[in-house]
Design a protein around this motif. Structure first.
Motif, PDB file in Angstrom:
ATOM      1  N   VAL A 254       0.904  -1.291   0.027  1.00  0.00           N
ATOM      2  CA  VAL A 254      -0.007  -0.406  -0.061  1.00  0.00           C
ATOM      3  C   VAL A 254       0.994   0.958  -0.234  1.00  0.00           C
ATOM      4  CG1 VAL A 254      -1.705   1.547   1.379  1.00  0.00           C
ATOM      5  CG2 VAL A 254      -1.990  -1.440   1.396  1.00  0.00           C
ATOM      6  N   HIS A 305      -0.223  -4.668   3.814  1.00  0.00           N
ATOM      7  CA  HIS A 305      -1.475  -4.138   4.350  1.00  0.00           C
ATOM      8  C   HIS A 305      -1.954  -4.165   6.620  1.00  0.00           C
ATOM      9  CE1 HIS A 305      -3.712  -4.771   0.378  1.00  0.00           C
ATOM     10  NE2 HIS A 305      -2.386  -5.288   0.166  1.00  0.00           N
ATOM     11  N   VAL A 308      -1.213  -0.369   7.882  1.00  0.00           N
ATOM     12  CA  VAL A 308      -2.272   0.539   7.044  1.00  0.00           C
ATOM     13  C   VAL A 308      -2.561   1.395   8.002  1.00  0.00           C
ATOM     14  CG1 VAL A 308      -3.673   1.802   5.786  1.00  0.00           C
ATOM     15  CG2 VAL A 308      -2.331   0.311   5.343  1.00  0.00           C
ATOM     16  N   GLU A 326      -4.381   7.159  -0.701  1.00  0.00           N
ATOM     17  CA  GLU A 326      -4.440   6.051  -0.810  1.00  0.00           C
ATOM     18  C   GLU A 326      -4.276   4.415  -1.496  1.00  0.00           C
ATOM     19  OE1 GLU A 326      -5.977   1.648   2.058  1.00  0.00           O
ATOM     20  OE2 GLU A 326      -6.062   3.886   2.876  1.00  0.00           O
ATOM     21  N   HIS A 327      -3.438   3.482  -1.952  1.00  0.00           N
ATOM     22  CA  HIS A 327      -3.671   2.922  -3.629  1.00  0.00           C
ATOM     23  C   HIS A 327      -2.983   1.280  -3.187  1.00  0.00           C
ATOM     24  CE1 HIS A 327      -0.316   5.774  -4.825  1.00  0.00           C
ATOM     25  NE2 HIS A 327       0.401   4.232  -5.325  1.00  0.00           N
ATOM     26  N   THR A 328      -2.823   0.815  -3.661  1.00  0.00           N
ATOM     27  CA  THR A 328      -2.707  -0.742  -3.103  1.00  0.00           C
ATOM     28  C   THR A 328      -1.340  -1.046  -4.605  1.00  0.00           C
ATOM     29  OG1 THR A 328      -4.844  -1.725  -2.436  1.00  0.00           O
ATOM     30  CG2 THR A 328      -2.971  -2.885  -3.286  1.00  0.00           C
TER      31      THR A 328
END
Length: 391
Positions: A254, A305, A308, A326-328
């Motif tokens: 993340v 993850h 976070v 926020e981005h994966t």
């Protein structure tokens, strides 16, 4: 080439859906029932039948308890005794107990008791015992090298269980899936049961939406519900695409980002140290020009993850930011090893990286080189040359 079992949990997972999917994938149902017979307990049998949800055909497996009114609740010791005294293989015993342990530890935490005192309700019943031990039997039957899974759909709404009506996910399920990427809200019911969650938590090697595999066969396990979303568990028997990636580790991560233009730059290093201490994989600053031509910086944090929440707390409490992005993403890392190199001035650790079985990078530990240079009154270049000579 590795043989992979991949769980696509787009609609969740339960114990019976798992059995159905693995039988549909190729596990012999008669073999499964024969192996379950080694538990030496009576009062249940399997019903295996073809079924369909929203035009998707698959296999439905139901564990039928013949006298449910005579069912008894069991403690962990009863489960362990039952499995250990069976004539199942050691690998199946070990995997079955690992799945049950996931449930026991989750229940113990929820009720604030030791796992030995956990009083199994639904998961201690015959149908759940068959689901869990059956999962271990089926996975071993397929003889895969690794088990992978997508993020898990949990569902939504409320579910009735032994302790009353609970929000989805049930408290035990929430504990079991800690650290596992999940999704919610696709359906308004319990899409992932504690049994299904425990099977994944105990047996899956990695979770990722990015499946870079060559599919050999697909199986569908049909669930008990029939709604707008097909109540099925999809599984793939697959092979890893290419042996050349054996030196590359791929995993999901993340990225958190925020822009700062009104914070004292002297505090940047303090915030970065806190983020690294909390488990960040990387933290870096990028200069940028903000609105009204104000100079600023973008603070980027790469993390797993399960960290976070801690990262967000640090960013909101320790910086002037009031919003985050926020981005994966997927990150690829070369296989590395640490080599100790003996030199004229002392020992230095060297980080060695591999690609396709060959060394592509060797980097001495800077602080160790710096320390030796200061101790011996020589330049860093001299230390570097000495390390390179002795590699």
């Amino acid at each position: 080439m590795k043989r992979i079992l991949y769980y696509d949990c787009f609609a969740g997972i339960s114990g019976d859906m798992n059995l159905g999917a693995l039988v549909d994938l190729g596990v012999d149902a008669a073999y499964l029932e024969k192996e379950l017979g080694k538990l030496n307990i009576e009062g249940f049998h399997l019903e295996v039948e073809p079924d369909m949800r929203k035009g998707i055909s698959g296999t439905k497996v139901t564990v039928v308890v013949e006298n449910p009114e005579n069912e008894k609740h069991r403690h962990l010791s009863h489960i362990e005794d039952l499995i250990n005294k069976s004539s199942l293989s050691d690998r199946i015993k070990k995997k079955s107990l690992a799945i049950f342990m996931q449930v026991a530890e989750a229940e113990a935490k929820v009720h604030n008791i030791s796992k030995e005192k956990v009083h199994f309700h639904e998961v201690g019943a015959l149908d759940s015992i068959a689901d869990i031990v059956g999962a271990a039997i089926c996975q071993e039957y397929l003889e895969v090298d690794e088990i992978h899974s997508s993020p898990v759909q949990l569902g939504g709404g409320f579910v009735k269980c032994a302790h009353g009506t609970m929000p989805v996910p049930a408290p035990a399920t929430a504990e079991i899936v800690a650290g596992i990427p999940v999704k919610t809200g696709l359906v308004n019911y319990e899409a992932c049961t504690p049994t299904g969650a425990a099977i994944l938590a105990a047996t899956v090697d990695c979770f990722s939406e990015n499946m870079e595999l060559s599919i050999i066969k697909t199986g569908y396990g049909i669930g008990q519900r029939d709604g707008e979303i097909p109540n099925v568990l999809r599984v793939y028997l697959a092979e890893s695409k290419n042996e050349q990636v054996q030196d590359v580790v791929e995993e999901e991560a993340v990225m958190l980002e925020c822009n700062l233009d009104d914070m004292n730059p002297e505090r940047y290093s303090h915030v970065m140290d806190l983020l690294f201490a909390a488990g960040a994989a990387d933290v870096f600053m990028t200069p940028l020009v903000m609105k009204k031509s104000r100079p600023g910086h973008m603070l980027s944090v790469l993390c797993n993850h399960d960290t976070v929440g801690n990262m967000k707390e640090i960013l909101f409490v320790e910086t002037s930011s009031i919003g985050l992005r926020e981005h994966t993403l997927k990150k690829s890392m070369l296989r590395r090893e640490i080599v100790l190199v003996h030199t004229l001035y002392g020992d230095v650790e060297v980080k060695r990286s591999y690609w396709n079985g060959r060394v592509v990078n060797e980097k001495p530990e800077f602080e160790q080189c710096r320390k030796l240079a200061l101790e011996h009154g020589v330049t860093l270049e001299e230390i570097s040359k000495e390390v390179t000579k002795n590699l």
